[in-house]
Design a protein around this motif. Structure first.
Motif: not given
Length: 469
Positions: A336, A338-340, A468-469
């Motif tokens: 996964s 890190d969104p930032d 996106g993720q």
């Protein structure tokens, strides 16, 4: 001050003499002084950021300045300013009257946030010293292609057009996602009990250790038919071509073993260069891991790969079940992001596809480091943004990363200039480009070829909100 030069024939000796003379030219003109028509100048200086810059202006400047963005510089390596891809191409362009400029960038590594402003500052310094150019073209190769495309999208008012050569035109998020996939396959299928981290590397020492460990795994696997098939699968997830170095023999279309042997070298190069060391440096800048494989269907990715048939044949030869290995990839714990960190990489290093000035993009078809399929990712973004009429792409039939001849590079530049001058694209087909290349420099190869890359496997751009993720 140099005397006025006579018109020169394009011979290797003449180009070398020209380049050597320019390197000895004066550098101390005041910022307010324009260069006289009979003066050739070589200027070096430093920007407020700490980056250095280099400028070469020929005696008979034609009014066009070429802003060159260089490729990735490994952290800790020498970082000189560069204003052209190689000495021969530079000499050709100086003979033709172009001014050449470029900076070092203030930092090394994934330095886009320094590179773009430093390049623009170099252009401003040139204008202050020599006067505004009649035409400004941004061009760059490899990582410099990403920098060039960022300038083309975000600072189009400063340029008239752009040329990317073997560039990371797919953008940063797509690059790191696609770099993750082959290493994930190697670890899952060849070293399932390994504790080597694929992301979140503490420092460069940890990155080196991880690269060494995974390289040893690949070296061991290469000694068995089963291992070779799995290495080919990992290579396919990065679209690594079966002919990717000029030192390699070009394998026959059905010589699966020779194809895999060539990919094996490239996989080891990926482990050594990008998968760990460069990733670690980029993660520090991004503030975390900017790539993921959650939700990725690896069977679907393989089905779109340019080398999927080779993988199937090698699995068959090894007596392995490809379906079982793809299922193992599906079951393995995923990575996964890190969104930032994704947000930082997306904001700084991904593209909208929105062009307002023409861009020409060229690539070698045998590029393992930045596969030619990145061009498909660029076209995807530009088409979605409605800018397709401003983009043209062409491919060179050669192995290796950025292995263009001087003739091929100059031909691409002249093709872009023609589009800027006329408002229409002319001669972007392989035959026309080869004709331009031969006219530019008959001493180096012209190998443009009609070729359409397969789709990029993990595209990400800002023109597609669903990415996106």
């Amino acid at each position: 001050m140099m005397p006025r030069t006579r018109p020169a024939r394009r011979t290797t000796a003449r180009r070398s003499a020209c380049a050597a003379a320019l390197l000895l030219a004066v550098t101390a003109l005041p910022a307010s002084t324009a260069v006289a028509a009979d003066t050739a100048s070589h200027v070096e200086g430093q920007l407020p950021s700490g980056a250095t810059y280099m400028m070469d202006v020929p005696a008979a400047w034609n009014g066009t300045v070429l802003l060159f963005s260089h490729g990735y510089t490994q952290a800790g390596s020498p970082n000189p300013a560069q204003n052209g891809p190689d000495a021969t191409t530079k000499a050709l362009l100086l003979e033709q009257g172009y001014a050449l400029i470029g900076s070092s960038y203030a930092t090394t590594g994934w330095a886009v946030t320094d590179a773009v402003p430093d390049q623009l500052a170099t252009l401003a310094a040139f204008n202050d010293r020599f006067g505004a150019a009649r035409r400004t073209i941004a061009w760059g190769r490899s990582y410099g292609g990403l920098v060039t495309t960022a300038i083309a999208e975000r600072h189009a008012d400063r340029i008239d057009g752009s040329l990317s050569m073997c560039g990371l035109v797919h953008g940063g998020v797509a690059n790191w996602n696609n770099t993750l996939d082959p290493v994930f396959a190697i670890k899952t299928l060849l070293a399932p009990d390994s504790d080597v981290p694929l992301t979140g590397l503490k420092d460069q020492a940890a990155a080196t250790g991880a690269a060494d460990a995974m390289t040893a795994v690949v070296d061991s696997a290469q000694t068995t038919a089963e291992g070779r098939a799995r290495i080919a699968l990992a290579a396919a997830l990065h679209n690594i071509p079966v002919w990717n170095q000029t030192t390699q023999a070009r394998p026959a279309a059905d010589d699966w073993d020779a194809q895999q042997a060539n990919q094996y070298d490239a996989v080891k190069g990926l482990l050594k260069i990008a998968a760990f060391s460069r990733r670690q440096e980029a993660e520090v800048r991004a503030g975390g891991n900017m790539s993921w494989n959650t939700g990725v269907d690896y069977a679907k990715l393989l089905g779109r790969s340019s080398v999927r048939k080779e993988v199937k044949e090698l699995y068959k030869k090894a007596g392995l079940s490809l379906k079982a290995d793809l299922a193992a990839l599906d079951r393995a714990p995923r990575v996964s992001a890190d969104p930032d960190a994704v947000a930082w990489m997306s904001r700084t290093s991904s593209f909208t596809g929105e062009l307002t000035k023409p861009q020409f993009s060229i690539h070698t078809i045998g590029d393992a480091l930045v596969p030619v399929q990145t061009e498909s990712a660029l076209r995807r973004a530009v088409t979605a943004a409605g800018s397709a009429s401003l983009l043209r792409q062409a491919n060179v039939d050669n192995a290796g990363h950025c292995t263009f001849s001087p003739a091929e590079q100059v031909a691409a530049l002249h093709t872009l200039e023609d589009r800027i001058s006329t408002g229409k694209w002319h001669g972007t087909d392989a035959e026309s480009l080869n004709s331009r290349a031969a006219a530019a420099d008959s001493t180096t190869p012209a190998r443009y070829v009609a070729y359409r890359p397969t789709p990029y496997l993990r595209p990400y751009d800002l023109a597609h909100p669903a990415d996106g993720q």
